[in-house]
Design a protein around this motif. Structure first.
Motif, short mmCIF file in Angstrom:
data_model
loop_
_atom_site.label_atom_id
_atom_site.label_comp_id
_atom_site.label_asym_id
_atom_site.label_seq_id
_atom_site.Cartn_x
_atom_site.Cartn_y
_atom_site.Cartn_z
N ALA A 1 42.81 82.13 45.75
CA ALA A 1 43.41 82.91 44.67
C ALA A 1 44.43 83.94 45.01
CB ALA A 1 42.32 83.59 43.59
N ILE A 2 44.22 84.34 46.29
CA ILE A 2 45.22 85.68 46.68
C ILE A 2 46.22 84.81 47.74
CG2 ILE A 2 43.47 87.38 46.76
CD1 ILE A 2 43.29 87.20 49.63
N ILE B 1 38.80 93.56 39.41
CA ILE B 1 39.88 94.00 40.68
C ILE B 1 41.15 93.24 40.42
CG2 ILE B 1 39.94 94.23 43.12
CD1 ILE B 1 37.59 95.82 41.92
N PRO B 2 42.00 93.90 40.31
CA PRO B 2 43.46 93.09 40.43
C PRO B 2 43.58 92.46 41.76
CG PRO B 2 43.89 95.60 40.04
CD PRO B 2 42.46 95.33 40.32
N LEU B 3 43.89 91.01 41.78
CA LEU B 3 44.09 90.42 42.77
C LEU B 3 45.00 90.80 43.93
CD1 LEU B 3 43.83 86.60 41.49
CD2 LEU B 3 42.38 87.80 42.95
N ALA B 4 45.92 91.64 43.24
CA ALA B 4 46.87 92.29 44.61
C ALA B 4 46.17 93.03 45.32
CB ALA B 4 48.03 93.01 43.77
N ASP C 1 40.12 85.56 36.87
CA ASP C 1 40.53 85.52 35.63
C ASP C 1 42.13 86.10 35.53
OD1 ASP C 1 41.03 85.46 32.82
OD2 ASP C 1 39.53 87.52 32.59
N GLY C 2 42.80 84.92 35.65
CA GLY C 2 44.31 85.33 35.77
C GLY C 2 44.65 86.06 36.82
#
Length: 124
Positions: A123-124, A30-33, A7-8
């Motif tokens: 995504a990452i 969880i932030p993708l970062a 999600d974004g």
């Protein structure tokens, strides 16, 4: 079982059905970062390891459900790390490695481990 969505800029893990009670959570964001990687791991152990298998020990329950050999859900301490579990069938387990988050790993059961890992890696 868990459902994984992107999600974004966030990885969203939705815990489905009665497992919300076992894990004491319905969703993790969880932030993708903070996501370092993901891999399918059908060899993950949810059982009591015995004296010879301590390397496969899933850890000590902090909060959740530990029906060893049947289901692990919730927050566990493993080698000094906080690990989130939601696994009944290890053949469908995915391990998501995190950095800079509340957990160092998420170990979750999904319908399609390969597709889930692919979506996370893309995504990452």
């Amino acid at each position: 079982m868990a459902k994984v969505e992107i999600d974004g800029s966030e990885l969203v893990v939705v815990i489905e059905g009665i497992r919300k009670l076992g894990t004491l959570r319905s969703e993790l964001r969880i932030p993708l970062a903070n996501v370092r990687g993901a891999a399918a791991d059908p060899e993950v152990s949810i059982g009591w390891p015995g004296l010879r298998g301590l390397r496969s020990w899933p850890g000590l329950k902090i909060a959740g459900t530990n029906a060893f050999g049947h289901y692990l859900g919730g927050v566990f301490s493993q080698d000094g790390d906080r690990v989130f579990w939601d696994v009944r069938d290890p053949a469908k387990a995915v391990v998501i490695e995190l950095d800079g988050d509340d957990f160092s790993r998420l170990i979750i059961e999904v319908d399609d481990p390969e597709a889930t890992v692919g979506a996370i890696v893309n995504a990452i």
